[in-house]
Design a protein around this motif. Structure first.
Motif, mmCIF file in Angstrom:
data_model
loop_
_atom_site.group_PDB
_atom_site.id
_atom_site.type_symbol
_atom_site.label_atom_id
_atom_site.label_comp_id
_atom_site.label_asym_id
_atom_site.label_seq_id
_atom_site.Cartn_x
_atom_site.Cartn_y
_atom_site.Cartn_z
ATOM 1 N N HIS A 1 26.113 -4.333 -38.639
ATOM 2 C CA HIS A 1 25.272 -4.398 -37.436
ATOM 3 C C HIS A 1 25.689 -5.606 -36.601
ATOM 4 O O HIS A 1 24.978 -6.613 -36.523
ATOM 5 C CB HIS A 1 23.792 -4.450 -37.813
ATOM 6 N N HIS B 1 16.337 -3.776 -40.709
ATOM 7 C CA HIS B 1 15.860 -5.076 -40.207
ATOM 8 C C HIS B 1 15.504 -5.035 -38.728
ATOM 9 O O HIS B 1 14.592 -5.722 -38.292
ATOM 10 C CB HIS B 1 16.931 -6.146 -40.419
ATOM 11 N N CYS B 2 16.245 -4.290 -37.937
ATOM 12 C CA CYS B 2 16.126 -4.358 -36.474
ATOM 13 C C CYS B 2 15.439 -3.150 -35.851
ATOM 14 O O CYS B 2 15.056 -3.194 -34.683
ATOM 15 C CB CYS B 2 17.501 -4.500 -35.832
ATOM 16 N N CYS C 1 21.436 -7.785 -36.488
ATOM 17 C CA CYS C 1 21.173 -8.754 -37.543
ATOM 18 C C CYS C 1 22.452 -9.222 -38.242
ATOM 19 O O CYS C 1 22.405 -10.115 -39.071
ATOM 20 C CB CYS C 1 20.218 -8.142 -38.564
ATOM 21 N N CYS D 1 18.214 0.589 -38.309
ATOM 22 C CA CYS D 1 18.520 -0.560 -39.158
ATOM 23 C C CYS D 1 17.243 -0.987 -39.883
ATOM 24 O O CYS D 1 16.191 -1.081 -39.258
ATOM 25 C CB CYS D 1 19.052 -1.692 -38.275
HETATM 26 ZN ZN LIG Z 1 20.187 -4.873 -37.872
#
Ligand SMILES: [Zn+2]
Lengths: 90, 183
Positions: free
Chosen positions: A57, A9-10, A61, A7
């Protein structure tokens, strides 16, 4: 086979954290014909090979991602936030 | 007729009567933390994060781009709510009654958490101060590293019992103990 998605973001996460929501198709213009909307809502190619899908997700997030992967080999080519490719005309 | 509301922690029945002297590997259940969910309005992400970081005694947990959990055990929810209300370009909502805060620490904490989360918790990958949403014991939780061998976990209240029981089971081989803590 480990199914890991990175991901943006993660970081790298197992597929259990995601909810796969189908082919990432371009949304027709609001004034598009009924045939175009019918195709967008109901018709799917279901290809074997490289494929772009929406992955939500859900346990991370909670962002909508577009995963570009091969559904035969599970090679993942890219993972992007769906908001980053939003058409500028919106 | 007046109505008196008592605060009763959701893990009360899991812990009452079982509280033992803390072993090196210990899980603390924080009794009444203030937990707020904060979302930055589009374009205000950086300024809101800066403002949140300057709140004294509050710990910031990252959830997603422009979304955080603000946790404070030093100040009550009303105090934190006032401080958050002063931040422009952000929306905050009190989650103190909807989330449970767990703190796990000890020399074997990473070995215990390796059985609970599918994220690499090596200090190179998840350093002190790092935090993220992730599945913990099959529940969408937020995990933060507060020290070399200390982590904070925030889980939804209704799943806290299940997560607590699974973590205690995973910690059994390392003699994990649990007790309530005020902060
Ligand atoms: Zn994420």
């Amino acid at each position: 086979m480990a199914s890991l998605i990175t991901c943006p973001h993660c970081g790298t996460r197992p597929k259990e954290e995601f909810s796969i929501r189908g082919a990432a198709l371009a949304r027709p213009h609001p004034a598009a014909s009924e045939e175009d909307w019918h195709a967008y809502v109901y018709l799917r190619e279901n290809p074997k090979g490289r494929y772009q899908e929406y992955w939500h997700h859900a346990a991370g997030c909670r962002r909508w991602l577009i995963v570009d992967r091969d559904n035969v080999t599970h090679d993942v080519f890219s993972v992007t936030d769906a908001a980053s490719i939003r058409e500028p005309s919106e | 007729m007046s109505l008196t509301l008592y605060h009763r922690h959701v893990l009360e029945d899991y812990l009452a009567g079982f509280e033992a002297k803390a072993n090196p590997n210990h899980l603390s259940v924080i009794r009444r933390p203030a937990i707020f969910s904060v979302l930055a309005h589009r374009g205000n992400e950086a300024s809101v994060k800066q403002a949140l970081n300057s709140i004294e005694g509050a710990l910031l947990h990252d959830c997603a781009p422009g979304e955080w959990l603000v946790v404070s055990t030093a100040s009550g929810a009303a105090v934190v709510e006032n401080l958050l209300g002063e931040i422009t370009g952000a929306s905050a909502i009190d989650q103190s009654d909807g989330r449970v805060l767990l703190r796990i620490s000890g020399p074997n904490v990473r070995k215990i958490l390796a059985k609970c989360v599918a994220v690499d918790l090596h200090p190179d990958a998840f350093s002190i101060g790092a935090s993220a949403n992730m599945l913990c014991c099959h529940v969408a939780a937020n995990l933060a590293r507060t020290g070399a061998e200390a982590f904070e976990i925030i889980v939804p209240r209704s799943f806290a019992g299940s997560v607590f029981e699974e973590m205690m089971e995973m910690g059994r081989e390392f003699a994990l103990t649990a007790a309530f803590a005020e902060w």
